[in-house]
Design an enzyme around this catalytic site. Structure first.
Site, short mmCIF file in Angstrom:
data_model
loop_
_atom_site.label_atom_id
_atom_site.label_comp_id
_atom_site.label_asym_id
_atom_site.label_seq_id
_atom_site.Cartn_x
_atom_site.Cartn_y
_atom_site.Cartn_z
N ASN A 75 1.02 -1.24 0.13
CA ASN A 75 -0.11 -0.01 -0.09
C ASN A 75 0.85 1.30 -0.19
OD1 ASN A 75 -1.74 2.19 0.39
ND2 ASN A 75 -2.36 1.44 2.65
N LYS A 124 -0.02 4.49 -0.38
CA LYS A 124 -0.59 5.56 0.27
C LYS A 124 -0.15 6.62 -0.66
CE LYS A 124 0.10 3.45 4.89
NZ LYS A 124 0.02 3.64 6.14
N HIS A 157 -9.60 1.45 4.86
CA HIS A 157 -8.26 1.43 5.95
C HIS A 157 -8.32 2.38 6.87
CE1 HIS A 157 -3.99 2.74 6.38
NE2 HIS A 157 -3.72 1.56 5.79
N GLU A 169 -6.51 5.09 7.79
CA GLU A 169 -6.33 6.21 7.36
C GLU A 169 -7.51 6.93 6.93
OE1 GLU A 169 -2.70 5.71 5.58
OE2 GLU A 169 -1.81 5.37 7.32
N GLU A 228 -5.21 -4.52 10.82
CA GLU A 228 -4.22 -3.62 11.18
C GLU A 228 -4.31 -2.90 12.12
OE1 GLU A 228 -2.25 -2.67 6.80
OE2 GLU A 228 -3.82 -1.06 7.31
N GLY A 244 2.81 2.62 10.62
CA GLY A 244 3.66 3.78 10.47
C GLY A 244 4.37 3.85 11.84
N SER A 247 3.67 -1.86 10.19
CA SER A 247 5.13 -2.12 10.50
C SER A 247 5.78 -3.54 9.98
CB SER A 247 5.67 -1.63 11.81
OG SER A 247 5.11 -0.48 12.00
#
Ligand code: 13P
Length: 257
Positions: A13, A15, A100, A102, A172, A178, A218
């Site tokens: 991904n 992003k 996701h 985000e 996730e 991240g 990660s």
């Protein structure tokens, strides 16, 4: 070791990283590095603007396929700034990442919207990668399983038994994205078992057993083999460590089977 029934998926991904030129440069180096791999699917999700270029380059690859990072749930209409499933399919997109964290936490996407997107993706022959995961405060309050169940029951609310096997779930944990903090193998396996048992409770066992559950947060070359060795981890959804061709090639080359 994941069930032999389920082909592992190693997905990048990207992003909001990589221009068209950077996408071409990445793929030129990456594809030869993974050329000889088998028994797995490798997926690249570039930004929308690079889908066309990436699709052209990987269209000959049997191993590597294309994903979009998001999608709207209508085929067309007055939805300024949105992208429809038909538009994605023009570029040879096979998968679409939905829900996701985000999208949920920065852009305020609710479970109800994500449910419509999952339904529309399947209606348009796109394979959803449904992302779920708890925030740190939810984990600390002992709410992890409850959050996962809520996100699963919404995400699958419009999905029938026959279609469910086409969905991949990506677990996730938000606190691992991240941050360099990976879930421990025990934390990942516990969550994946919980997800598998929810799926088994809601779909025929043959169908539930087909659904791939990816871990994300990660993932890097140094920890991918340990994660992939867990019985209910069927793949990885990788952010930061997928941006360099050498690093993602190492991840894609993880031990499987
Ligand atoms: P990182 O691998 O950078 O933690 O990102 C994970 C992720 O959000 C993949 O979708």
């Amino acid at each position: 070791m994941n069930s032999s029934k389920r082909k592992p998926v190693l997905a990048a991904n990207w992003k909001m990283y990589k221009t068209v030129a950077e996408t071409r440069d990445f793929l030129k180096v990456f594809l030869p590095l993974v050329n000889n791999l088998s028994e797995r699917e490798v997926v690249i999700a570039p930004p929308f603007t690079a889908l066309s270029a990436a699709g052209e380059i990987i269209k000959e690859s049997e191993l590597v396929s294309l994903a979009a990072q998001n999608m709207y749930f209508e085929q067309k209409g007055g939805f300024t700034g949105e992208i429809s499933p038909i538009m994605l399919k023009e570029f040879g997109v096979k998968w679409v990442i939905l829900g996701h964290s985000e999208r949920r936490h920065i852009f305020g996407e609710e479970n109800s919207l994500i449910a419509l997107k999952v339904k529309t993706a399947l209606e348009n022959d796109l394979l959803p990668i449904l992302c779920i995961g708890e925030k740190l405060e939810e984990r600390e309050a002992g709410l992890t399983n409850e959050i996962l169940e809520k996100q699963l029951s919404a995400g699958f609310s419009e999905v029938g038994n026959q279609e469910a096997g086409k969905v991949a779930v990506a677990y996730e944990p938000v606190w691992a994205i991240g941050t360099g903090k990976t879930a421990t193998p025990d934390q990942a396996q516990d969550a994946h078992i919980h997800i598998r048992s929810w799926l088994t409770g809601h779909f025929d066992s043959g169908i539930a057993g087909q659904i791939r559950i990816l871990y994300g947060g990660s993932v890097k070359p140094e920890n991918v083999n340990e994660l992939m060795a867990l019985p209910d981890v069927d793949g990885a959804l990788v952010g930061g460590a997928s941006l360099k061709p050498g690093s993602f090639a190492q991840i894609a080359s993880c031990r499987v089977g």
